[in-house]
Design a protein around this motif. Structure first.
Motif, PDB file in Angstrom:
ATOM      1  N   ILE A  12      35.586 -20.193  -3.807  1.00 30.67           N
ATOM      2  CA  ILE A  12      34.170 -19.802  -3.778  1.00 30.67           C
ATOM      3  C   ILE A  12      33.922 -18.886  -2.587  1.00 30.67           C
ATOM      4  CG2 ILE A  12      31.799 -20.659  -3.613  1.00 30.67           C
ATOM      5  CD1 ILE A  12      32.805 -23.321  -4.756  1.00 30.67           C
ATOM      6  N   GLY A  13      33.176 -17.823  -2.813  1.00 33.63           N
ATOM      7  CA  GLY A  13      32.813 -16.911  -1.735  1.00 33.63           C
ATOM      8  C   GLY A  13      31.970 -17.615  -0.685  1.00 33.63           C
ATOM      9  N   ASP A  42      41.382 -14.104 -13.575  1.00 32.11           N
ATOM     10  CA  ASP A  42      40.185 -13.823 -14.370  1.00 32.11           C
ATOM     11  C   ASP A  42      39.427 -12.641 -13.771  1.00 32.11           C
ATOM     12  OD1 ASP A  42      40.692 -15.872 -16.098  1.00 32.11           O
ATOM     13  OD2 ASP A  42      39.164 -17.236 -15.312  1.00 32.11           O
ATOM     14  N   VAL A  43      38.986 -11.731 -14.645  1.00 33.22           N
ATOM     15  CA  VAL A  43      38.230 -10.558 -14.180  1.00 33.22           C
ATOM     16  C   VAL A  43      36.815 -10.556 -14.718  1.00 33.22           C
ATOM     17  CG1 VAL A  43      40.281  -9.135 -13.859  1.00 33.22           C
ATOM     18  CG2 VAL A  43      39.108  -9.151 -16.081  1.00 33.22           C
ATOM     19  N   LEU A 122      32.790 -15.356  -7.175  1.00 28.88           N
ATOM     20  CA  LEU A 122      33.722 -16.281  -7.817  1.00 28.88           C
ATOM     21  C   LEU A 122      35.004 -15.623  -8.323  1.00 28.88           C
ATOM     22  CD1 LEU A 122      31.114 -18.305  -9.949  1.00 28.88           C
ATOM     23  CD2 LEU A 122      32.316 -19.117  -7.910  1.00 28.88           C
ATOM     24  N   LEU A 123      34.978 -14.318  -8.531  1.00 26.64           N
ATOM     25  CA  LEU A 123      36.121 -13.629  -9.140  1.00 26.64           C
ATOM     26  C   LEU A 123      36.759 -12.620  -8.195  1.00 26.64           C
ATOM     27  CD1 LEU A 123      34.703 -12.856 -12.711  1.00 26.64           C
ATOM     28  CD2 LEU A 123      36.068 -14.823 -11.987  1.00 26.64           C
ATOM     29  N   GLU A 124      38.088 -12.503  -8.299  1.00 25.70           N
ATOM     30  CA  GLU A 124      38.862 -11.494  -7.567  1.00 25.70           C
ATOM     31  C   GLU A 124      38.514 -11.467  -6.076  1.00 25.70           C
ATOM     32  OE1 GLU A 124      39.962  -7.979 -10.417  1.00 25.70           O
ATOM     33  OE2 GLU A 124      37.777  -8.201 -10.446  1.00 25.70           O
ATOM     34  N   LEU A 125      38.427 -12.650  -5.500  1.00 23.91           N
ATOM     35  CA  LEU A 125      38.079 -12.746  -4.085  1.00 23.91           C
ATOM     36  C   LEU A 125      39.298 -12.430  -3.223  1.00 23.91           C
ATOM     37  CD1 LEU A 125      35.965 -16.012  -4.274  1.00 23.91           C
ATOM     38  CD2 LEU A 125      35.107 -13.681  -4.035  1.00 23.91           C
ATOM     39  N   ARG A 126      39.120 -11.528  -2.291  1.00 27.21           N
ATOM     40  CA  ARG A 126      40.209 -11.119  -1.406  1.00 27.21           C
ATOM     41  C   ARG A 126      39.944 -11.533   0.050  1.00 27.21           C
ATOM     42  NH1 ARG A 126      41.995 -10.897  -5.632  1.00 27.21           N
ATOM     43  NH2 ARG A 126      42.884  -9.154  -6.800  1.00 27.21           N
TER      44      ARG A 126
END
Length: 299
Positions: A12-13, A42-43, A122-126
């Motif tokens: 989670i961000g 997931d994208v 929630l997605l593609e967190l770097r």
């Protein structure tokens, strides 16, 4: 997401963990369960099918009408609003947690999808994200414990073991209205002590805290992350230590006015855990005066 060890985590961000909301325990657990279903690659936001059996497992519900309860909780997430701060202090955005909920009445399942506004959190967190361990998360009974657990996980990832919030910031983060806990003594007992104690019992990490005063007025709280196995200062006993001999005598007399401690010695009262968990109420019952109450308990 499943780790190599088989543990389920929700990625989670950090901005989302700091968002303002007033979700119940069961609402928070459904949201975190959904986040835990998101795969690393997931994208786009997908539907996540929640069954009655899984709902009972993650919430601990033993209701005789689980499907009805699951529908009630998930439908409420279509209305509940979260508040996110924008890049600047003057920007805020509000939206619902879910964009849709599809119910399969014959199967006892529902398909849930996050609101599109949650995609960058929630997605593609770097960077600026936290891995929340859901096996521990699902054990908690207080919604405030859950919020603190998330924040502790975030701060440990950032290698920050101390943080301070003003009372206004604390209330804003936890979604607590002024009228809910109008006095600090009530906020301390119902929120801070409850969360610290439950984390101490059920998690590897908890927190201790000290009040921040401006003059004689409590204006904030300074928190310290600590391992649950380390000795901790019991907030109730610390407040008792600060009280004068005269005030202690009044409080003990007030305790003896209750059936539980009628005729009991000071020693018997002080060795009863119920005395410490109800200390704030006993200070009030002793009618020691607002000035002394503010000094020892806080307003």
């Amino acid at each position: 997401m499943q780790t190599d060890s088989g543990e389920t985590i929700a990625v989670i961000g950090n901005q989302l963990l700091l968002a303002r909301h007033r979700l119940t325990v069961r609402q928070q657990k459904v949201i975190s369960w959904m986040a835990g279903q998101i795969a690393r690659d997931d994208v786009s936001l997908l539907d996540h099918k929640l069954s009655v059996a899984e709902f009972a497992k993650i919430t601990g519900s033993e209701s005789g009408s689980l499907y009805k309860e699951m529908e009630s909780v998930t439908t409420s997430l279509l209305r509940e609003v979260l508040h996110l701060r924008g890049p600047g202090d003057r920007q805020r955005v509000k939206f619902q947690w879910l964009s849709r909920a599809l119910y399969h009445d014959g199967e006892g399942t529902c398909e849930l999808r996050f609101h599109e506004e949650l995609k960058p959190h929630l997605l593609e967190l770097r960077r600026a994200f936290t891995q929340v361990r859901l096996e521990r998360f699902f054990q908690f009974r207080s919604k405030f414990t859950i919020r603190f657990f998330e924040r502790l996980e975030m701060l440990r990832g950032l290698n920050r073991l101390e943080w301070t919030l003003t009372l206004a910031e604390l209330r804003d983060w936890l979604g607590i209205e002024e009228k809910t806990y109008p006095q600090f003594g009530l906020l301390r007992k119902g929120v801070l002590d409850t969360a610290s104690r439950e984390l101490h019992e059920k998690s590897d990490w908890s927190f201790s805290y000290e009040v921040v005063k401006t003059g004689r007025r409590i204006t904030g709280v300074a928190f310290t992350v600590r391992r649950s196995g380390t000795p901790r200062v019991d907030p109730s006993r610390e407040r008792w230590r600060r009280a004068s001999v005269e005030v202690k005598a009044q409080v003990l007399d007030a305790a003896r006015g209750l059936q539980r401690w009628d005729g009991a010695t000071d020693e018997k009262i002080l060795t009863d855990d119920a005395f410490w968990s109800n200390l704030t109420d006993l200070f009030v019952k002793a009618e020691i005066g607002q000035a002394v109450f503010n000094e020892v308990i806080g307003t």
